[in-house]
Write an enzyme that holds these catalytic residues in place. Structure first.
Site, mmCIF file in Angstrom:
data_model
loop_
_atom_site.group_PDB
_atom_site.id
_atom_site.type_symbol
_atom_site.label_atom_id
_atom_site.label_comp_id
_atom_site.label_asym_id
_atom_site.label_seq_id
_atom_site.Cartn_x
_atom_site.Cartn_y
_atom_site.Cartn_z
ATOM 1 N N LYS A 157 1.017 -1.158 0.070
ATOM 2 C CA LYS A 157 -0.046 0.127 0.024
ATOM 3 C C LYS A 157 0.774 1.221 0.089
ATOM 4 O O LYS A 157 1.929 1.411 0.507
ATOM 5 C CB LYS A 157 -0.767 0.203 1.151
ATOM 6 C CG LYS A 157 -1.882 -1.022 1.288
ATOM 7 C CD LYS A 157 -2.865 -1.053 2.438
ATOM 8 C CE LYS A 157 -3.715 -2.103 2.277
ATOM 9 N NZ LYS A 157 -4.847 -1.855 3.524
ATOM 10 N N GLY A 164 -7.820 3.007 -1.060
ATOM 11 C CA GLY A 164 -7.425 1.989 -2.019
ATOM 12 C C GLY A 164 -6.704 1.983 -2.993
ATOM 13 O O GLY A 164 -6.338 1.258 -3.689
ATOM 14 N N GLU A 199 1.096 -5.133 4.293
ATOM 15 C CA GLU A 199 0.150 -5.539 5.296
ATOM 16 C C GLU A 199 -0.194 -7.069 4.794
ATOM 17 O O GLU A 199 -0.216 -7.442 3.710
ATOM 18 C CB GLU A 199 -0.826 -5.018 5.208
ATOM 19 C CG GLU A 199 -1.293 -4.204 6.752
ATOM 20 C CD GLU A 199 -2.657 -3.240 6.349
ATOM 21 O OE1 GLU A 199 -2.523 -2.273 6.995
ATOM 22 O OE2 GLU A 199 -3.592 -3.466 5.666
ATOM 23 N N LYS A 200 -0.553 -7.801 5.736
ATOM 24 C CA LYS A 200 -0.987 -9.229 5.420
ATOM 25 C C LYS A 200 -2.173 -9.087 4.625
ATOM 26 O O LYS A 200 -3.102 -8.241 5.026
ATOM 27 C CB LYS A 200 -1.636 -9.789 6.968
ATOM 28 C CG LYS A 200 -2.188 -11.212 6.657
ATOM 29 C CD LYS A 200 -1.045 -12.299 6.553
ATOM 30 C CE LYS A 200 -1.675 -13.610 6.301
ATOM 31 N NZ LYS A 200 -0.763 -14.706 5.668
ATOM 32 N N GLU A 274 -11.702 3.668 10.048
ATOM 33 C CA GLU A 274 -11.861 2.567 8.970
ATOM 34 C C GLU A 274 -11.217 1.353 9.341
ATOM 35 O O GLU A 274 -10.098 1.263 10.025
ATOM 36 C CB GLU A 274 -11.260 2.692 7.403
ATOM 37 C CG GLU A 274 -11.841 3.814 6.792
ATOM 38 C CD GLU A 274 -11.440 3.805 5.267
ATOM 39 O OE1 GLU A 274 -11.565 4.846 4.772
ATOM 40 O OE2 GLU A 274 -10.555 2.934 5.087
ATOM 41 N N ASN A 289 -10.173 8.745 8.253
ATOM 42 C CA ASN A 289 -10.376 9.775 7.485
ATOM 43 C C ASN A 289 -10.552 11.169 8.283
ATOM 44 O O ASN A 289 -11.556 11.101 9.419
ATOM 45 C CB ASN A 289 -11.497 9.481 6.551
ATOM 46 C CG ASN A 289 -11.126 8.373 5.574
ATOM 47 O OD1 ASN A 289 -9.971 8.081 5.087
ATOM 48 N ND2 ASN A 289 -12.107 7.305 5.628
ATOM 49 N N ARG A 291 -12.030 14.023 7.899
ATOM 50 C CA ARG A 291 -12.928 14.761 7.253
ATOM 51 C C ARG A 291 -14.705 14.247 7.415
ATOM 52 O O ARG A 291 -14.703 13.266 7.882
ATOM 53 C CB ARG A 291 -12.897 14.733 5.741
ATOM 54 C CG ARG A 291 -13.002 13.517 4.967
ATOM 55 C CD ARG A 291 -12.911 13.244 3.403
ATOM 56 N NE ARG A 291 -13.369 12.174 3.096
ATOM 57 C CZ ARG A 291 -12.780 10.765 2.941
ATOM 58 N NH1 ARG A 291 -11.351 11.102 3.182
ATOM 59 N NH2 ARG A 291 -12.956 9.932 2.659
ATOM 60 N N VAL A 294 -18.779 11.462 2.472
ATOM 61 C CA VAL A 294 -20.099 11.211 1.611
ATOM 62 C C VAL A 294 -20.877 10.679 2.613
ATOM 63 O O VAL A 294 -22.245 10.860 2.335
ATOM 64 C CB VAL A 294 -19.790 10.399 0.311
ATOM 65 C CG1 VAL A 294 -20.908 10.335 -0.627
ATOM 66 C CG2 VAL A 294 -18.526 11.013 -0.572
#
Ligand code: MV4
Length: 457
Positions: A157, A164, A199-200, A274, A289, A291, A294
């Site tokens: 990542k 993502g 990461e796993k 998350e 996040n 902020r 949505v």
């Protein structure tokens, strides 16, 4: 309370922030690009200032233009919405030095959480479970060593990424060095920094996130979770609260852990933590996040709170009231993102909206900036409306969503409404069975038989 707030955004979220300001008795300043002269946020704000050409880089991302607009209009605070400058620590700092309140967390906190591997390390230190993984990888040898320790399959990542983008699955050691190189190059190109970590890899996870709100006096609260597993290419399509995979005991335990971690960080304003839920139902911190998101509206519908109004209140120094300390979740809410995209190919389609009918009735909310005769410009995100339905339980919320989708008419452009109708009819969705692969499988028609059956019943 502020006298005047500038909204550094466009579309439905700009309109949503204007709603909050109007209810608080705060004057509003809209900013807009040349492509947005006739936009709804421009019409509903008390004042509007053009900040540049259509391209986001020249307008909604132009820090100098936005700060100038705030100074010219004498706005005391800026609400950044989501996307654009909402998680830009430098912008939050410029606001601070310009004596304008940034409606969001402090710049240092935005910066910490923007660095995904540092955020991971910090949250692990503060007691949240994280997947086995590494820090930023400095060499191919280090990557090899770390991957071996963690065990394949792994995921690479981008440290500056999130949401993502720039992720890569690596299934064995022989794929690692080329995957590492590609990931670093992609990260450099997309985020201006080559840093990656690993990461796993969890094969069929769910995405579950906790909504938090914190005042500037040390009080942090959580408002339960949202399930956001139904995504396509890292774009969420459907979100709901509560998650069908969460029980009250886990919610209380995880919510408590989240609160304690954020208290130690000194978090302020709205935020989302998350988690990835693995096949056994275990939750691992992924990223935070900083902020409003949505999908905040599903949380508003089950808690009864107005998150955007509360963001403005805490930014003005107000304390969270006692009602925030004993949140109760009532019923179930689902959101469908209505995007201007071809329902077969998901290609964005800009153009003139020739006809529009919005659904209403019990338990139905539509947040939107689209209107009859409005032109959807090609320069920005394809989200044109959010349809949110509340019910006394999940099945009532689904039934409401199904009929509200039928009563949502948009003419002149294509939208994802037909996709949502099929998702609402899908047997796996209705049973609360979903994972990362839901949309791909769904589009391949694997669950079509069930969908047809459920749709007819
Ligand atoms: C993962 C993963 C599997 N293993 N991390 C997607 C959003 C971003 N915040 C992180 N994402 C993922 N991270 C590990 N270690 C799979 C995803 C993922 C995903 C997760 C939940 C729901 C839908 C998803 C779609 C693609 C990838």
């Amino acid at each position: 309370m502020f006298r005047k707030v500038l909204i550094a955004n466009r579309g439905e979220i700009a309109v949503r922030i204007i709603c909050a300001c109007k209810e608080l008795g705060v004057r509003t300043v809209a900013v807009y690009s040349e492509a947005d002269r006739d936009a709804l946020h421009v019409r509903f704000a008390d004042e509007a200032i053009c900040i540049g050409p259509a391209r986001s880089a020249d307008s909604y991302l132009n820090i100098a233009s936005i700060i100038s607009a705030a100074e010219i209009s004498d706005a005391e605070a800026i609400h950044p919405g989501y996307g654009f400058l909402s998680e830009n620590a430098h912008f939050a700092e410029v606001c601070e030095t310009s004596k304008i309140t940034f409606i969001g967390p402090r710049p240092e906190v935005i910066r910490l959480m923007g660095d995904k591997d540092l955020a991971r390390e910090k949250m692990a230190e503060l007691g949240l479970a994280v997947l086995p993984g590494s820090g930023v990888l400095n060499s191919a040898e280090e990557a090899e060593r770390e991957a071996k320790r963690v065990g394949y399959p792994i995921m690479i990542k981008a440290a500056a990424g999130g949401g993502g983008r720039g992720m890569r699955i690596v299934r064995s050691a022989d794929e690692l060095s080329s995957a590492l190189q590609t990931a670093q190059a992609e990260s450099e190109a997309a985020f201006g920094s080559p840093g990656v970590y690993l990461e796993k890899y969890v094969a069929s996870p769910r995405h579950i996130e906790f909504q938090v709100m914190a005042d500037e006096h040390g009080m942090v609260t959580h408002l339960g979770e949202r399930e956001c597993t139904i995504q396509r290419r890292h774009q969420k399509l459907v979100e709901e609260s509560p998650s069908p995979a969460m029980d009250a005991a886990t919610r209380q335990q995880m919510g408590g852990q989240v609160l304690r971690a954020l208290e130690k960080i000194g978090y302020t304003n709205a935020g989302t933590v998350e988690f990835l839920m693995d096949e056994e139902g275990r939750l691992y911190f992924l990223e935070m996040n900083t902020r409003i998101q949505v999908e905040h509206a599903v949380t508003e519908m089950v808690t009864g709170f107005d998150l955007v109004k509360q963001q403005i209140r805490v930014a003005a120094g107000e304390r969270l009231g006692d009602e925030w300390k004993r949140t109760t979740l009532r019923g179930h809410a689902i959101e469908c993102r209505i995007c201007a995209e071809d329902p077969e190919t998901f290609t964005p389609c800009a153009g003139l909206v020739t006809g529009l009918h919005l659904p209403g009735g019990p338990g139905v909310r539509v947040d939107r900036a689209v209107y009859t005769e409005s032109v959807i410009p090609p320069y920005y995100d394809s989200l044109i409306a959010k349809l949110i339905c509340h019910g006394s339980d999940r099945s009532e919320a689904i039934a409401r969503m199904k009929r509200a989708l039928e009563m949502f008419i948009i003419e002149g452009i294509s939208t994802l409404i037909p996709v949502h109708e099929r998702i609402m009819a899908d047997g796996d969705f209705r049973a609360g069975r979903m994972s990362t692969h839901f949309v791909d499988r769904f589009l391949q028609g694997e669950s079509k038989a069930e969908a047809t059956a459920a749709g007819r019943s």
